[in-house]
Scaffold this motif. Structure first.
Motif, PDB file in Angstrom:
ATOM      1  N   UNK A  47       9.975   4.128  15.598  1.00 51.61           N
ATOM      2  CA  UNK A  47       8.668   4.250  16.234  1.00 51.61           C
ATOM      3  C   UNK A  47       7.498   3.950  15.295  1.00 51.61           C
ATOM      4  N   UNK A  48       7.485   2.808  14.603  1.00 48.23           N
ATOM      5  CA  UNK A  48       6.284   2.464  13.826  1.00 48.23           C
ATOM      6  C   UNK A  48       5.104   2.279  14.783  1.00 48.23           C
ATOM      7  N   UNK A  49       4.017   2.986  14.502  1.00 45.52           N
ATOM      8  CA  UNK A  49       2.901   3.055  15.448  1.00 45.52           C
ATOM      9  C   UNK A  49       1.568   2.837  14.736  1.00 45.52           C
ATOM     10  N   UNK A  50       0.718   2.021  15.318  1.00 42.67           N
ATOM     11  CA  UNK A  50      -0.654   1.864  14.852  1.00 42.67           C
ATOM     12  C   UNK A  50      -1.566   2.745  15.689  1.00 42.67           C
ATOM     13  N   UNK A  51      -2.412   3.530  15.021  1.00 39.47           N
ATOM     14  CA  UNK A  51      -3.400   4.361  15.697  1.00 39.47           C
ATOM     15  C   UNK A  51      -4.754   3.677  15.537  1.00 39.47           C
ATOM     16  N   UNK A  52      -5.371   3.319  16.640  1.00 39.77           N
ATOM     17  CA  UNK A  52      -6.657   2.611  16.595  1.00 39.77           C
ATOM     18  C   UNK A  52      -7.706   3.402  17.368  1.00 39.77           C
ATOM     19  N   UNK A  53      -8.936   2.915  17.302  1.00 33.59           N
ATOM     20  CA  UNK A  53     -10.014   3.584  18.046  1.00 33.59           C
ATOM     21  C   UNK A  53      -9.798   3.480  19.545  1.00 33.59           C
ATOM     22  N   UNK A  54      -8.962   2.546  19.948  1.00 28.06           N
ATOM     23  CA  UNK A  54      -8.694   2.361  21.378  1.00 28.06           C
ATOM     24  C   UNK A  54      -7.378   2.985  21.828  1.00 28.06           C
ATOM     25  N   UNK A  55      -6.751   3.761  20.943  1.00 32.08           N
ATOM     26  CA  UNK A  55      -5.471   4.369  21.292  1.00 32.08           C
ATOM     27  C   UNK A  55      -4.386   3.967  20.301  1.00 32.08           C
ATOM     28  N   UNK A  56      -3.119   4.138  20.685  1.00 31.97           N
ATOM     29  CA  UNK A  56      -1.994   3.831  19.786  1.00 31.97           C
ATOM     30  C   UNK A  56      -1.214   2.634  20.299  1.00 31.97           C
ATOM     31  N   UNK A  57      -0.611   1.938  19.369  1.00 33.53           N
ATOM     32  CA  UNK A  57       0.200   0.761  19.684  1.00 33.53           C
ATOM     33  C   UNK A  57       1.563   0.964  19.000  1.00 33.53           C
TER      34      UNK A  57
ATOM     35  N   UNK B 222      -3.575   4.402   5.871  1.00 33.45           N
ATOM     36  CA  UNK B 222      -4.751   3.825   6.501  1.00 33.45           C
ATOM     37  C   UNK B 222      -4.749   2.318   6.272  1.00 33.45           C
ATOM     38  N   UNK B 223      -4.705   1.555   7.361  1.00 30.95           N
ATOM     39  CA  UNK B 223      -4.696   0.092   7.253  1.00 30.95           C
ATOM     40  C   UNK B 223      -5.961  -0.502   7.871  1.00 30.95           C
ATOM     41  N   UNK B 224      -7.020   0.275   7.867  1.00 33.89           N
ATOM     42  CA  UNK B 224      -8.297  -0.190   8.431  1.00 33.89           C
ATOM     43  C   UNK B 224      -8.713  -1.517   7.799  1.00 33.89           C
ATOM     44  N   UNK B 225      -9.075  -2.464   8.634  1.00 33.73           N
ATOM     45  CA  UNK B 225      -9.550  -3.747   8.157  1.00 33.73           C
ATOM     46  C   UNK B 225      -8.477  -4.789   7.952  1.00 33.73           C
ATOM     47  N   UNK B 226      -7.215  -4.389   8.008  1.00 35.60           N
ATOM     48  CA  UNK B 226      -6.123  -5.348   7.811  1.00 35.60           C
ATOM     49  C   UNK B 226      -5.929  -6.198   9.062  1.00 35.60           C
ATOM     50  N   UNK B 227      -5.575  -7.453   8.849  1.00 38.59           N
ATOM     51  CA  UNK B 227      -5.296  -8.336   9.990  1.00 38.59           C
ATOM     52  C   UNK B 227      -3.807  -8.564  10.188  1.00 38.59           C
TER      53      UNK B 227
ATOM     54  N   UNK C 227       0.820  -1.201   0.000  1.00 40.87           N
ATOM     55  CA  UNK C 227       0.000   0.000   0.000  1.00 40.87           C
ATOM     56  C   UNK C 227       0.859   1.257   0.000  1.00 40.87           C
ATOM     57  N   UNK C 228       2.138   1.101   0.322  1.00 39.15           N
ATOM     58  CA  UNK C 228       3.082   2.221   0.279  1.00 39.15           C
ATOM     59  C   UNK C 228       4.432   1.683  -0.122  1.00 39.15           C
ATOM     60  N   UNK C 229       5.092   2.367  -1.028  1.00 35.95           N
ATOM     61  CA  UNK C 229       6.440   1.982  -1.419  1.00 35.95           C
ATOM     62  C   UNK C 229       7.246   3.250  -1.632  1.00 35.95           C
ATOM     63  N   UNK C 230       8.314   3.417  -0.873  1.00 33.89           N
ATOM     64  CA  UNK C 230       9.113   4.635  -0.948  1.00 33.89           C
ATOM     65  C   UNK C 230      10.100   4.557  -2.100  1.00 33.89           C
ATOM     66  N   UNK C 231      10.631   5.701  -2.519  1.00 31.15           N
ATOM     67  CA  UNK C 231      11.816   5.657  -3.403  1.00 31.15           C
ATOM     68  C   UNK C 231      13.007   5.161  -2.606  1.00 31.15           C
TER      69      UNK C 231
END
Length: 473
Positions: A458-468, A431-436, A411-415
């Motif tokens: 610091x790779x971080x997931x932001x969810x409805x319940x906070x960040x991971x 946005x990775x909504x719905x990914x498992x 879904x993302x690829x950098x140079x």
């Protein structure tokens, strides 16, 4: 044409050499009158050990001698012969894969690097590397060192004299010619009086120590043509057969005609380590260099990161199949073979790779090595068996296993990212909504020696319940 002893090997291995009914043939090669004399010093790809992968800047004389003993006892009979001490042998306090800024380096009165005696005690009294070289030679092996392009910055600051001239280091330094990853040296302006004499003096010292090999770094990418030519002249001036290797890559293929008439081997990539994307990228690089591969001058796919690496911290990340691929590709493409492993900690499998005389024979005794085909992830390489109509054939399956990741699904690829990239990184906000499942993948951008160390910050997931924070998972 006869093809014999074919067996199918799956995954990333190759078909082992197809042998002739007459067995292994004598080494071929001759030097034509018009060939550069130095080609005769390395008619086959050099084989040896280099300290970088295992010990980085920290290698000592005791460790080097231990590796000499292992090579003499276990590997020399298979053709391994060079012992090469890599970078920072002249810095007393070097202690990692990094380079200390403004480190005080050991040099003589002529501004030439000399061994740090706390690391190499046999150098005490101005003996340099000669006692170590004598020991290596006594066991029938050959000795080499790493050298940075240019002249010491501290010699320039001190205006040390250039041996045999009225000039100083400051007179010949190009202070705008810098290595972006190591701050020890300035480039040498070869148009200045005293410049060639400086390089002559360095290699006269190397010859007096008994060196057989030199790897000169910060030379191929960018391509420093004038200093390459100056080093070639300096080696020839000594009258000693010192094999000349340039580093790092990627050496421009457009300079193939030039580099093959000045060096015995040259790097085709940046530093090569133990991950599949880097190995996969070497297929195309080795193919691209085919017109310039011949006895005396070889495109160099870099060291073999096998066995125990990085001061004993890691064992190679390559799977066994990938290690077969590595040895097979380097051999069928006639790359120089330089072991990166800690030889004092060789396991049986790694030793079996390094002592497979049939595969080594392909590397040392074949000609007209070339890619035969490349389609759908399958590669075929072929080479001639000298003096015979028979062929060596190597087949590789590089296709991903079912379920493996592919770039077209990202879904993302950098140079390409390197040390030259602003802030040395790239921000990712997707946005990775719905990914498992989430995969963060580093691939080889084939950008030369722009930097190979990757850190996720610091790779971080932001969810409805906070960040991971994934670094904490």
């Amino acid at each position: 044409m006869k093809l014999k002893n074919i067996c199918v090997v799956k995954l990333r291995q190759f078909l082992f050499p197809i042998l002739t009914s007459a067995g292994l043939l004598a080494s071929f090669g001759f030097v034509r009158a018009a060939d550069p004399a130095f080609w005769s010093w390395a008619q086959t790809p050099p084989m040896g050990w280099n300290s970088w992968d295992g010990f980085a800047t920290t290698v000592t004389e005791a460790q080097t001698r231990a590796h000499v003993d292992v090579m003499a006892q276990k590997l020399h009979q298979y053709g391994w012969e060079y012992i090469v001490v890599d970078i920072q042998w002249y810095e007393p306090l070097a202690n990692s894969f990094d380079y200390r800024k403004d480190a005080k380096l050991e040099m003589d009165e002529w501004g030439r690097l000399v061994p740090a005696t706390n690391k190499f005690p046999s150098a005490i009294g101005g003996k340099g590397f000669k006692p170590l070289a004598d020991y290596i030679h006594s066991l029938g092996l050959k000795f080499g060192v790493h050298l940075m392009r240019g002249i010491l910055r501290q010699a320039v600051a001190a205006k040390t004299p250039i041996k045999g001239t009225s000039y100083t280091a400051a007179d010949i330094a190009d202070t705008k010619s810098l290595c972006f990853w190591n701050g020890d040296m300035y480039g040498v302006d070869m148009s200045k009086p005293g410049a060639q004499e400086y390089y002559n003096s360095v290699f006269e010292m190397f010859a007096s120590w008994g060196l057989d090999f030199v790897k000169v770094d910060d030379l191929s990418a960018p391509y420093h043509k004038a200093e390459i030519e100056g080093i070639r002249k300096a080696i020839d001036h000594t009258g000693r057969a010192i094999v000349f290797s340039t580093s790092p890559g990627a050496t421009p293929v457009s300079e193939g005609a030039h580099i093959r008439t000045h060096a015995n081997m040259w790097r085709i990539s940046g530093d090569f380590w133990d991950n599949w994307p880097q190995l996969f990228s070497q297929f195309d690089r080795l193919r691209d260099w085919t017109p310039f591969r011949a006895p005396g001058h070889f495109p160099d796919a870099d060291m073999l990161p096998l066995g125990v690496l990085q001061m004993g911290k890691n064992k190679t990340h390559y799977s066994r199949d990938e290690q077969f691929t590595l040895m097979s590709l380097w051999s069928i493409a006639r790359s120089p073979l330089m072991i990166g492993a800690d030889l004092t900690k060789l396991d049986d499998f790694t030793l079996s790779l390094l002592t497979n005389d049939e595969v080594i024979t392909v590397n040392q005794n074949s000609s007209n090595n070339r890619e035969l085909f490349h389609r759908d992830g399958f590669y075929g390489w072929v080479a001639d068996v000298p003096g015979s109509a028979d062929k060596y054939l190597a087949l590789f399956n590089t296709r991903a296993k079912p379920g493996e990741l592919s770039a077209d699904r990202a879904i993302f690829q950098s140079p390409p990212i390197s040390r030259r990239t602003p802030e040395r990184g790239m921000k990712i906000d997707e946005d990775v909504t719905g990914a498992s499942k989430l995969f963060l993948v580093v691939d080889d951008g084939r950008g030369g020696n722009g930097g190979e160390d990757i850190v996720w910050s610091e790779p971080t997931l932001i969810t409805t319940n906070g960040s991971i924070k994934l670094s904490q998972k």
